[in-house]
Scaffold this motif. Structure first.
Motif, mmCIF file in Angstrom:
data_model
loop_
_atom_site.group_PDB
_atom_site.id
_atom_site.type_symbol
_atom_site.label_atom_id
_atom_site.label_comp_id
_atom_site.label_asym_id
_atom_site.label_seq_id
_atom_site.Cartn_x
_atom_site.Cartn_y
_atom_site.Cartn_z
ATOM 1 N N PRO A 6 0.832 -1.208 0.000
ATOM 2 C CA PRO A 6 0.000 0.000 0.000
ATOM 3 C C PRO A 6 0.866 1.258 0.000
ATOM 4 C CG PRO A 6 -0.268 -1.265 2.058
ATOM 5 C CD PRO A 6 0.880 -1.855 1.320
ATOM 6 N N THR A 12 1.848 12.783 5.574
ATOM 7 C CA THR A 12 1.808 14.148 6.133
ATOM 8 C C THR A 12 2.991 14.438 7.060
ATOM 9 O OG1 THR A 12 0.281 13.252 7.747
ATOM 10 C CG2 THR A 12 -0.674 14.582 6.025
ATOM 11 N N LYS A 23 5.587 9.376 -0.774
ATOM 12 C CA LYS A 23 6.542 9.065 0.309
ATOM 13 C C LYS A 23 7.466 7.902 -0.039
ATOM 14 C CE LYS A 23 4.864 7.256 4.178
ATOM 15 N NZ LYS A 23 4.257 7.166 5.533
HETATM 16 P P1 UTP Z 1 0.920 5.592 7.297
HETATM 17 O O1 UTP Z 1 0.040 5.144 8.367
HETATM 18 O O2 UTP Z 1 2.318 5.955 7.657
HETATM 19 O O3 UTP Z 1 0.208 6.826 6.538
HETATM 20 O O4 UTP Z 1 0.900 4.481 6.190
HETATM 21 P P2 UTP Z 1 0.786 7.871 5.503
HETATM 22 O O5 UTP Z 1 -0.343 8.588 4.869
HETATM 23 O O6 UTP Z 1 1.730 7.216 4.537
HETATM 24 O O7 UTP Z 1 1.647 8.888 6.397
HETATM 25 P P3 UTP Z 1 1.163 9.973 7.477
HETATM 26 O O8 UTP Z 1 0.575 9.179 8.627
HETATM 27 O O9 UTP Z 1 0.158 10.873 6.801
HETATM 28 O O10 UTP Z 1 2.420 10.696 7.846
HETATM 29 C C1 UTP Z 1 1.691 3.299 6.160
HETATM 30 C C2 UTP Z 1 1.644 2.755 4.742
HETATM 31 O O11 UTP Z 1 0.281 2.485 4.360
HETATM 32 C C3 UTP Z 1 -0.115 3.261 3.234
HETATM 33 C C4 UTP Z 1 0.890 4.404 3.167
HETATM 34 O O12 UTP Z 1 1.045 4.878 1.837
HETATM 35 C C5 UTP Z 1 2.173 3.757 3.714
HETATM 36 O O13 UTP Z 1 2.885 3.037 2.732
HETATM 37 N N1 UTP Z 1 -1.521 3.721 3.427
HETATM 38 C C6 UTP Z 1 -1.937 4.225 4.623
HETATM 39 C C7 UTP Z 1 -2.409 3.615 2.377
HETATM 40 O O14 UTP Z 1 -2.042 3.138 1.283
HETATM 41 N N2 UTP Z 1 -3.696 4.057 2.558
HETATM 42 C C8 UTP Z 1 -4.148 4.551 3.739
HETATM 43 O O15 UTP Z 1 -5.347 4.920 3.843
HETATM 44 C C9 UTP Z 1 -3.227 4.644 4.797
#
Ligand code: UTP
Length: 304
Positions: A6, A12, A23
């Motif tokens: 994913p 953020t 990211k």
């Molecule tokens: P995170 O929980 O770290 O979320 O996701 P994020 O959006 O990447 O980062 P923050 O919290 O806003 O800083 C862990 C992994 O799960 C994916 C993210 O892309 C990451 O690889 N993810 C998370 C999704 O694909 N979808 C979601 O709804 C949440």
């Protein structure tokens, strides 16, 4: 075997850079984090990968063109959490599936990780388990899963790598989570779906993954850069380089002190500056700055 990665999230905690880069494509130790994730998977023959895409999805699709494999890209239309993201990529079949987060690099033997007849959860020992999904063990099996619990019963955190022996069983557990609208921090969490499975008497083993590199927040991103960095650069006679330092193509460094633990990506100009324990993103133009412990871009004033 199929893997699901994913990579739809907004990232953020790594703003402002995640406004320009997905990211998983932010560089660490000279190459995108995603490349560090994929190389050991490919080495063990896992090339059937479903990416869950959303925020800056076209960057991931473009990036994967350089690799050979059976890749598919499924869009998560709303960012409803990791459990929801994984559900988006699951199918109704009885085959095993590996789930690997897009912001965590593992230095492990994936064949060994996926060799169990049970479901397997990658774990690490942490000092602050209330920030994580946590497992409670009984006789080497998971007795309960907790997501961001204020007083978790162990310090064994879920590291972000999961092996499921049957895709359909995981899918129906996450569907139940969504149907019952069980959310933690307003998101459908995979940990909460695992707890549903445990209550249905599904067995889970754990697999320690101490060599893991989290690239989700600036501090761990820089820690991972320090650990994975190997020296690679040409000579810059007017600058002092303190290894390890990686410098990409088409860069110019003048009258600067660079290192230790610095990654400078392609097309950067750096003058009269001191840079230590940092990552400088491509196309930066930095003059008369001191940058220590930052991921920086542009003229160095964009950082986290
Ligand atoms: P995170 O929980 O770290 O979320 O996701 P994020 O959006 O990447 O980062 P923050 O919290 O806003 O800083 C862990 C992994 O799960 C994916 C993210 O892309 C990451 O690889 N993810 C998370 C999704 O694909 N979808 C979601 O709804 C949440």
């Amino acid at each position: 075997m199929k893997a699901i990665i994913p990579v739809a999230g907004y990232g953020t905690r790594l703003k402002p850079h995640t406004e320009r880069y997905q990211k998983t494509l932010l560089p660490i130790a000279g190459k995108p984090a995603l490349d560090f994730i994929l190389e050991p998977l490919f080495d063990t023959g896992i090339t059937n990968i479903t990416f869950i895409v959303g925020h800056l999805k076209e960057q991931v699709i473009e990036h994967m063109k350089k690799y050979d494999g059976k890749f598919s890209f499924v869009e998560q239309k709303e960012r409803l959490g990791l459990g929801h993201a994984v559900l988006t990529g699951l199918e109704n079949n009885d085959d095993p599936v590996l789930i690997q987060l897009g912001d965590t690099i593992f230095d492990i033997d994936y064949n060994e990780f996926c060799s169990s007849t049970n479901n397997v959860i990658g774990i690490i020992e942490v000092d602050d388990p209330s920030r994580f999904g946590v497992v409670e063990l009984k006789d080497d099996k998971v007795a309960n899963f907790y997501e961001k619990h204020p007083n978790p019963p162990s310090n064994l955190a879920i590291s972000g790598l999961y092996y499921f022996t049957n895709e359909r069983i995981l899918k129906s557990a996450i569907e139940e989570l969504v149907k019952r609208d069980i959310k933690t921090n307003n998101e459908y969490q995979i940990t909460d779906a695992l707890q549903i499975m445990v209550k249905q008497s599904v067995d889970f083993s754990v697999f320690p993954t101490p060599n893991y590199y989290d690239v989700g927040v600036p501090e761990s991103f820089l820690y991972s850069n320090r650990k994975l960095l190997t020296t690679n650069h040409k000579d810059f006679p007017s600058s002092k380089i303190i290894e390890p330092v990686f410098v990409g193509n088409n860069c110019n460094l003048e009258n600067s002190i660079i290192g230790p633990y610095v990654t400078i990506m392609n097309n950067c100009e750096i003058y009269n500056s001191k840079i230590e324990d940092s990552i400088i993103l491509e196309d930066s133009n930095i003059a008369d700055k001191q940058i220590i412990g930052k991921i920086a871009a542009k003229d160095g004033s964009e950082f986290c």
